[in-house]
Design a protein around this motif. Structure first.
Motif, PDB file in Angstrom:
ATOM      1  N   PRO A   1      43.009  34.415  48.684  1.00  0.00           N
ATOM      2  CA  PRO A   1      42.409  35.641  48.905  1.00  0.00           C
ATOM      3  C   PRO A   1      42.078  36.622  47.800  1.00  0.00           C
ATOM      4  CG  PRO A   1      43.770  35.343  50.687  1.00  0.00           C
ATOM      5  CD  PRO A   1      44.591  34.360  49.658  1.00  0.00           C
ATOM      6  N   LEU A   2      41.167  37.199  47.710  1.00  0.00           N
ATOM      7  CA  LEU A   2      40.546  37.789  46.457  1.00  0.00           C
ATOM      8  C   LEU A   2      40.676  39.428  46.725  1.00  0.00           C
ATOM      9  CD1 LEU A   2      39.687  38.126  43.433  1.00  0.00           C
ATOM     10  CD2 LEU A   2      37.547  37.712  44.235  1.00  0.00           C
ATOM     11  N   PHE A   3      40.997  40.401  46.141  1.00  0.00           N
ATOM     12  CA  PHE A   3      40.696  41.720  46.101  1.00  0.00           C
ATOM     13  C   PHE A   3      40.089  42.178  44.569  1.00  0.00           C
ATOM     14  CE2 PHE A   3      41.587  46.060  44.824  1.00  0.00           C
ATOM     15  CZ  PHE A   3      41.414  46.849  46.029  1.00  0.00           C
ATOM     16  N   CYS A   4      38.975  42.782  45.056  1.00  0.00           N
ATOM     17  CA  CYS A   4      38.151  43.210  43.613  1.00  0.00           C
ATOM     18  C   CYS A   4      37.923  44.512  43.563  1.00  0.00           C
ATOM     19  CB  CYS A   4      36.830  42.590  43.759  1.00  0.00           C
ATOM     20  SG  CYS A   4      36.655  40.810  43.345  1.00  0.00           S
TER      21      CYS A   4
ATOM     22  N   SER B   1      49.569  34.194  46.637  1.00  0.00           N
ATOM     23  CA  SER B   1      49.524  34.902  47.841  1.00  0.00           C
ATOM     24  C   SER B   1      48.155  35.811  47.953  1.00  0.00           C
ATOM     25  CB  SER B   1      50.495  35.663  47.936  1.00  0.00           C
ATOM     26  OG  SER B   1      51.757  35.292  48.441  1.00  0.00           O
ATOM     27  N   GLY B   2      47.665  36.017  46.683  1.00  0.00           N
ATOM     28  CA  GLY B   2      46.465  36.747  46.432  1.00  0.00           C
ATOM     29  C   GLY B   2      45.854  36.978  44.999  1.00  0.00           C
ATOM     30  N   ILE B   3      44.951  37.501  44.696  1.00  0.00           N
ATOM     31  CA  ILE B   3      44.436  37.583  43.362  1.00  0.00           C
ATOM     32  C   ILE B   3      43.842  39.032  43.596  1.00  0.00           C
ATOM     33  CG2 ILE B   3      42.904  36.866  41.727  1.00  0.00           C
ATOM     34  CD1 ILE B   3      42.631  34.124  43.017  1.00  0.00           C
ATOM     35  N   LEU B   4      44.031  40.032  42.408  1.00  0.00           N
ATOM     36  CA  LEU B   4      43.974  40.962  42.232  1.00  0.00           C
ATOM     37  C   LEU B   4      42.936  41.423  41.051  1.00  0.00           C
ATOM     38  CD1 LEU B   4      47.363  42.643  42.731  1.00  0.00           C
ATOM     39  CD2 LEU B   4      45.612  42.125  44.482  1.00  0.00           C
ATOM     40  N   SER B   5      41.585  41.610  41.129  1.00  0.00           N
ATOM     41  CA  SER B   5      40.867  41.789  39.976  1.00  0.00           C
ATOM     42  C   SER B   5      40.194  43.415  39.937  1.00  0.00           C
ATOM     43  CB  SER B   5      39.305  40.860  40.463  1.00  0.00           C
ATOM     44  OG  SER B   5      38.577  40.997  39.237  1.00  0.00           O
ATOM     45  N   TYR B   6      40.777  43.857  38.861  1.00  0.00           N
ATOM     46  CA  TYR B   6      40.365  45.116  38.724  1.00  0.00           C
ATOM     47  C   TYR B   6      39.200  45.105  37.443  1.00  0.00           C
ATOM     48  CZ  TYR B   6      44.344  47.495  40.895  1.00  0.00           C
ATOM     49  OH  TYR B   6      45.333  47.867  41.759  1.00  0.00           O
ATOM     50  N   TYR B   7      38.044  45.473  38.034  1.00  0.00           N
ATOM     51  CA  TYR B   7      36.715  45.286  37.081  1.00  0.00           C
ATOM     52  C   TYR B   7      36.781  44.367  36.171  1.00  0.00           C
ATOM     53  CZ  TYR B   7      40.216  48.662  35.055  1.00  0.00           C
ATOM     54  OH  TYR B   7      41.340  49.163  34.655  1.00  0.00           O
ATOM     55  N   GLY B   8      37.021  42.966  37.100  1.00  0.00           N
ATOM     56  CA  GLY B   8      36.968  41.713  36.709  1.00  0.00           C
ATOM     57  C   GLY B   8      35.407  41.190  36.470  1.00  0.00           C
TER      58      GLY B   8
ATOM     59  N   ALA C   1      29.685  38.418  46.311  1.00  0.00           N
ATOM     60  CA  ALA C   1      28.908  37.575  47.166  1.00  0.00           C
ATOM     61  C   ALA C   1      29.387  36.130  47.017  1.00  0.00           C
ATOM     62  CB  ALA C   1      27.339  37.770  46.488  1.00  0.00           C
ATOM     63  N   LYS C   2      29.831  35.784  45.947  1.00  0.00           N
ATOM     64  CA  LYS C   2      30.532  34.281  45.973  1.00  0.00           C
ATOM     65  C   LYS C   2      31.668  34.214  46.859  1.00  0.00           C
ATOM     66  CE  LYS C   2      31.094  30.879  42.504  1.00  0.00           C
ATOM     67  NZ  LYS C   2      29.879  30.056  42.559  1.00  0.00           N
ATOM     68  N   TYR C   3      32.777  34.953  46.600  1.00  0.00           N
ATOM     69  CA  TYR C   3      34.100  34.781  47.321  1.00  0.00           C
ATOM     70  C   TYR C   3      34.424  35.920  48.243  1.00  0.00           C
ATOM     71  CZ  TYR C   3      34.402  32.162  42.825  1.00  0.00           C
ATOM     72  OH  TYR C   3      34.426  31.437  41.964  1.00  0.00           O
ATOM     73  N   ARG C   4      33.515  36.763  48.831  1.00  0.00           N
ATOM     74  CA  ARG C   4      33.472  37.690  49.785  1.00  0.00           C
ATOM     75  C   ARG C   4      35.020  38.252  50.099  1.00  0.00           C
ATOM     76  NH1 ARG C   4      28.677  38.495  51.472  1.00  0.00           N
ATOM     77  NH2 ARG C   4      27.405  36.655  51.692  1.00  0.00           N
ATOM     78  N   PRO C   5      35.298  38.904  48.866  1.00  0.00           N
ATOM     79  CA  PRO C   5      36.709  39.623  48.726  1.00  0.00           C
ATOM     80  C   PRO C   5      36.809  40.988  49.475  1.00  0.00           C
ATOM     81  CG  PRO C   5      35.454  40.279  46.936  1.00  0.00           C
ATOM     82  CD  PRO C   5      34.599  39.214  47.574  1.00  0.00           C
TER      83      PRO C   5
END
Length: 297
Positions: free
Chosen positions: A235-238, A145-152, A257-261
């Motif tokens: 969708p991505l959260f960064c 449902s989504g991807i959560l990137s903490y300082y990835g 810039a690449k994925y507009r999270p």
């Protein structure tokens, strides 16, 4: 009250190592989704049970089950094997939850129904890198449902991961002999006492990529960076800090810039800034994460 269960699914480990997941859930709250969590540590150290108590409490109280997954560490297993194992774990998440007693055929308040379990991929640092690679893969049986990137990161920018790190070089020099302290056989847990020095050594000498990947250079960028991966499965959260001394803010900017999270930016100087459970940045980050997830359920 948060319930904690350790699930052994070593039978599915690609390299015959002991492989487990730790499942956290709040028994008084109906589950709404699962967070498949992968820890940080540069792929060289760390363990699945590194989440701060605040994170566990905040998410489980909102109905999010957390399944913190093992994965094999480098250099005993390099990136091809690590990613293969991560993808296998993601595709078996319902089996893990079933073993934990959180899946039931009959509709109940405290369990998911089979085949109806939304999930989010979540990682911190190297774990976020792995979730991003998984999220770009076409090998996921069920889309997250989504991807959560903490300082990835995604190795999108040059000059930081394969050269000597200014910050790590400010620490006492670590000798090459540190490599002798870590097991040569596949393993999933890398204690700070034995494994952290390997990461420091690798960053001081600009040898990090050499320890996590041993193939041809072009296939590193094709298969194990995000440079040629134009879309993600969800969708991505960064989240990132402006003063990150480990993964530069320029890498975050390239990812954004690449994925507009959806983004959360902390005006802080630490890499894993959310380890400070009293920091207002941590509160804001967790709230922003929940808002992101709620919109996708």
């Amino acid at each position: 009250m948060i319930q904690k269960q350790i699930i052994d699914f070593s039978e599915f480990a690609s390299y015959g190592f002991i492989k487990k997941a730790t499942v956290y859930h709040e028994d008084s709250v109906s589950p709404k989704a699962v967070l498949l969590y992968f820890h940080g540590g540069g792929l060289l150290y760390g363990n699945r049970e590194d989440l701060p108590e605040k994170h566990l409490r905040t998410f489980t109280e909102k109905g999010y089950v957390i399944a913190a997954m093992d994965y094999p560490l480098a250099p005993a297993v390099t990136l091809p094997g690590i990613l293969e194992d991560v993808l296998d774990s993601v595709n078996r998440y319902e089996e893990v939850l079933t073993t934990a007693g959180l899946v039931a055929e009959a509709e109940t308040q405290n369990a998911f129904r089979p085949g109806e379990i939304p999930y989010f991929l979540w990682g911190r640092s190297a774990g976020a890198y792995l979730t991003l690679l998984a999220g770009a893969s076409e090998k996921l049986a069920v889309k997250p449902s989504g991807i959560l990137s903490y300082y990835g990161y995604g190795f999108l920018t040059d000059g930081w991961y394969d050269t000597s790190s200014f910050w790590y070089s400010s620490l006492p020099e670590v000798p090459e002999s540190c490599l002798q302290a870590i097991p040569s056989e596949p393993h999933c847990t890398g204690p700070l006492e034995t494994h952290y020095s390997v990461y420091v050594y690798a960053r001081q000498k600009g040898l990090w990529k050499n320890l996590i990947y041993s193939g041809r250079e072009k296939f590193f960028f094709i298969d194990y960076s995000l440079r040629l991966k134009d879309t993600l499965q969800a969708p991505l959260f960064c989240a990132h800090s402006t003063g990150d001394n480990d993964v530069p803010f320029s890498e975050f900017n390239a990812l954004a810039a690449k994925y507009r999270p959806e983004k959360y930016i902390a005006a802080a100087g630490d890499h894993d800034f959310d380890r400070d459970e009293e920091s207002p940045f941590t509160n804001e980050l967790l709230n922003a994460t929940i808002q992101f997830m709620e919109k996708r359920l």
